[in-house]
Design a protein around this motif. Structure first.
Motif, PDB file in Angstrom:
ATOM      1  N   GLY A  25     -45.047 -59.335  15.722  1.00 43.51           N
ATOM      2  CA  GLY A  25     -45.405 -60.806  15.589  1.00 43.51           C
ATOM      3  C   GLY A  25     -46.691 -61.154  14.921  1.00 43.51           C
ATOM      4  O   GLY A  25     -47.410 -60.176  14.558  1.00 43.51           O
ATOM      5  N   THR A  54     -48.786 -65.294  24.182  1.00 41.38           N
ATOM      6  CA  THR A  54     -47.494 -66.139  23.982  1.00 41.38           C
ATOM      7  C   THR A  54     -46.589 -65.438  22.895  1.00 41.38           C
ATOM      8  O   THR A  54     -47.132 -65.253  21.795  1.00 41.38           O
ATOM      9  N   PRO A  55     -45.361 -65.453  23.047  1.00 43.50           N
ATOM     10  CA  PRO A  55     -44.304 -64.831  22.033  1.00 43.50           C
ATOM     11  C   PRO A  55     -44.371 -65.675  20.997  1.00 43.50           C
ATOM     12  O   PRO A  55     -44.816 -67.049  21.302  1.00 43.50           O
ATOM     13  N   ASP A  56     -44.159 -65.457  19.875  1.00 38.39           N
ATOM     14  CA  ASP A  56     -44.176 -66.211  18.601  1.00 38.39           C
ATOM     15  C   ASP A  56     -43.344 -67.574  18.714  1.00 38.39           C
ATOM     16  O   ASP A  56     -43.312 -68.728  18.547  1.00 38.39           O
ATOM     17  N   ASP A  57     -42.118 -67.248  19.360  1.00 39.10           N
ATOM     18  CA  ASP A  57     -41.097 -68.591  19.433  1.00 39.10           C
ATOM     19  C   ASP A  57     -41.377 -69.378  20.439  1.00 39.10           C
ATOM     20  O   ASP A  57     -41.475 -70.495  20.270  1.00 39.10           O
ATOM     21  N   ARG A  58     -41.954 -68.963  21.398  1.00 40.27           N
ATOM     22  CA  ARG A  58     -42.602 -69.848  22.452  1.00 40.27           C
ATOM     23  C   ARG A  58     -43.733 -70.557  22.034  1.00 40.27           C
ATOM     24  O   ARG A  58     -44.024 -71.907  22.262  1.00 40.27           O
ATOM     25  N   ALA A  60     -44.314 -71.642  18.987  1.00 39.12           N
ATOM     26  CA  ALA A  60     -43.817 -72.602  17.926  1.00 39.12           C
ATOM     27  C   ALA A  60     -43.132 -73.952  18.394  1.00 39.12           C
ATOM     28  O   ALA A  60     -43.533 -74.911  18.402  1.00 39.12           O
ATOM     29  N   GLU A  61     -42.314 -73.386  19.638  1.00 40.43           N
ATOM     30  CA  GLU A  61     -41.737 -74.458  20.563  1.00 40.43           C
ATOM     31  C   GLU A  61     -42.674 -75.549  21.288  1.00 40.43           C
ATOM     32  O   GLU A  61     -42.847 -76.608  21.008  1.00 40.43           O
ATOM     33  N   LYS A  64     -44.955 -77.369  18.380  1.00 40.69           N
ATOM     34  CA  LYS A  64     -44.317 -78.545  18.105  1.00 40.69           C
ATOM     35  C   LYS A  64     -44.348 -79.638  19.433  1.00 40.69           C
ATOM     36  O   LYS A  64     -44.283 -80.884  18.779  1.00 40.69           O
ATOM     37  N   VAL A 188     -44.691 -69.310  10.911  1.00 37.57           N
ATOM     38  CA  VAL A 188     -43.835 -69.323  12.176  1.00 37.57           C
ATOM     39  C   VAL A 188     -43.537 -70.776  12.464  1.00 37.57           C
ATOM     40  O   VAL A 188     -42.413 -70.878  13.055  1.00 37.57           O
TER      41      VAL A 188
END
Length: 210
Positions: A25, A54-58, A60-61, A64, A188
């Motif tokens: 990532g 921090t993981p990419d998906d976390r 982004a969440e 936002k 991302v």
């Protein structure tokens, strides 16, 4: 950032080893990519550890969600720290984070007494041990309105020894790296305006001379 906050962040970090090759990532740019080459230039070595805080998906969440809660206020949001890069056998590091800032802040106010740069159309600022980059990130759906009142702000805290580099050389390298990493973060996040598509060209606008 306080020492306590840094400890809390690094406690959840994933150390990569092998020059960052095991981290996936945003925090693991390939060695032959533009971001990977720029990172190695900033660090001054190919031998370093990359930590994904921090993981990419976390990221982004959460990011936002921060924008939704901010909703166009006068102050920036608190930064979400994403990556840390540490040269081997060194106490130095590069810490990378992102925040939202009001879109109507002029660059001179952002500079905090440092140097303001144009980086291929984005605004960059540099002070000792820290650089920032500001770029528009237009999101869709319910975040369309709030995202147009804000800019994506990238923060890099750097304690890397760059030897005989001048301040201008150092800041140019650091802002190029920050630009390239912000471009990947924008992907991302799903920024619909596709910011920072060009190669980074760093030009000073204010501040000290070389």
């Amino acid at each position: 950032m306080t020492a306590t906050a840094l400890v809390a962040l690094t406690a959840t970090a994933c150390s990569s080893g092998d020059s960052g090759s095991r981290v996936e990532g945003l925090c693991g740019p390939a060695a032959d990519s533009a971001a990977g080459k720029s990172l190695r230039e900033v660090l001054g070595t190919d031998d370093f550890t990359a930590e994904a805080l921090t993981p990419d998906d976390r990221f982004a969440e959460r990011f936002k969600q921060d924008l939704e809660e901010w909703g166009g206020g006068p102050n920036s949001t608190s930064p979400s720290f994403l990556c840390r890069f540490v040269p081997e056998d060194s106490k130095n590091h590069v810490l990378l984070g992102f925040a939202w800032s009001p879109a109507d802040q002029p660059g001179k106010e952002r500079a905090r007494g440092g140097t303001v740069y144009d980086v291929s159309g984005a605004t960059g600022t540099a002070v000792p041990l820290a650089t920032e980059l500001f770029a528009p990130c237009e999101l869709g759906g319910e975040l369309s309105g709030p995202s147009r009142k804000a800019v994506l702000r990238a923060d890099a805290t750097l304690t890397v020894d760059r030897g005989r580099d001048t301040d201008r050389q150092r800041e140019t390298s650091e802002l190029s790296f920050l630009y390239l990493m912000t471009r990947e973060a924008a992907k991302v996040l799903g920024c619909e305006n596709h910011p920072l598509a060009d190669d980074p060209v760093v030009k000073p606008l204010t501040g000290s001379t070389p």
